[in-house]
Design an enzyme around this catalytic site. Structure first.
Site, short mmCIF file in Angstrom:
data_model
loop_
_atom_site.label_atom_id
_atom_site.label_comp_id
_atom_site.label_asym_id
_atom_site.label_seq_id
_atom_site.Cartn_x
_atom_site.Cartn_y
_atom_site.Cartn_z
N HIS A 8 -75.94 69.37 10.96
CA HIS A 8 -74.66 68.80 10.28
C HIS A 8 -73.60 68.20 11.26
O HIS A 8 -73.78 68.31 12.52
CB HIS A 8 -73.88 70.09 9.59
CG HIS A 8 -73.66 71.20 10.76
ND1 HIS A 8 -72.53 70.96 11.28
CD2 HIS A 8 -74.14 72.30 11.07
CE1 HIS A 8 -72.14 71.91 12.02
NE2 HIS A 8 -73.25 72.87 12.13
N ASN A 14 -66.85 73.25 16.51
CA ASN A 14 -67.71 72.68 17.46
C ASN A 14 -67.04 71.95 18.75
O ASN A 14 -67.49 72.43 19.86
CB ASN A 14 -68.60 71.80 16.78
CG ASN A 14 -69.55 72.15 15.79
OD1 ASN A 14 -69.92 71.43 14.85
ND2 ASN A 14 -70.05 73.48 16.11
N GLU A 81 -76.59 79.14 8.79
CA GLU A 81 -76.87 79.41 10.09
C GLU A 81 -76.85 81.04 10.24
O GLU A 81 -76.42 81.96 9.50
CB GLU A 81 -75.52 78.93 10.75
CG GLU A 81 -75.50 79.07 12.26
CD GLU A 81 -76.47 78.40 12.91
OE1 GLU A 81 -77.68 78.99 12.73
OE2 GLU A 81 -76.46 77.68 13.78
#
Length: 216
Positions: A8, A14, A81
């Site tokens: 993604h 992130n 995830e």
């Protein structure tokens, strides 16, 4: 069969080196732009199906890629995830300081038993199951896009290459990278790993994220 494993696009967490795991973070503006480069990359390809995890960042990436194909996006929870429990939302330095022992056990033992955390073995088992389920629905010449997450993709690739799961941190899977797996004659082979040329072509930055850092 060509199976394109796409991580993604990037999120704020992130970029802040925070572990996301099962937290349902959205793509940020840069992540949307990254996904648009993947859309352009696959624009001329005859994609048969698109699969995604059930998390927002993966679904949004898949939706952007799908603009040229108008396919139904198949959402599979087995592509979600890893559940990282106590690590969730923490900066990598906090993980180092607060959970050094737990992280060492989790990353070194495929079947670790840490409260609130999913073991690497469990992640790989369900991820590979998802891939096998996908190929069972397709013909040998189909091209398939699977949008998932860094650790999920690394455990799948470790399985394809017959590597120990614990070696998954030896290679990177960047945001909106593409890794291609071939399925021919009942055999899986890795054709490419962590392709990012489409990002570079459109002058997009490539970041090392928390999942890609060596915390051991």
């Amino acid at each position: 069969m060509n199976i394109y494993l796409v991580r993604h696009g990037i999120t704020d967490w992130n970029k802040e080196y925070r572990w996301q795991g099962e937290e349902d973070e959205e793509l940020n503006a840069e992540g949307i732009n990254q996904a648009e480069t993947v859309q352009k990359r696959f624009a001329g390809d005859n994609i048969k199906s698109i699969y995604s995890s059930t998390l927002k960042r993966a679904i949004k990436t898949a939706e952007i890629i799908n603009r040229n194909h108008n396919l139904e996006i198949n959402k599979l929870s087995n592509l979600d995830e890893c559940k990282v429990g106590p690590f969730s939302g923490l900066h990598i330095d906090e993980v180092k300081n607060k959970y050094k022992k737990e992280f060492k056990e989790w990353s070194g033992d495929p079947w670790s038993n840490i409260e609130g955390m999913e073991s690497l073995g469990d992640v790989q088992s369900r991820s590979v199951k998802a891939v096998k389920n996908i190929i069972s629905k397709h013909e040998k010449d189909d091209k398939i896009i699977v949008v998932a997450h860094g650790l999920v993709i690394r455990t799948i690739i470790s399985w394809v290459l017959k590597l120990p799961i614990t070696s998954n941190s030896n290679f990177r899977i960047d945001n909106c990278s593409v890794s291609e797996v071939l399925y021919e004659n009942n055999k899986f082979r890795l054709k490419s790993l962590n392709e990012t040329w489409h990002l570079i072509h459109f002058n997009m930055a490539i970041y090392e994220t928390a999942e890609e850092r060596d915390l051991q």
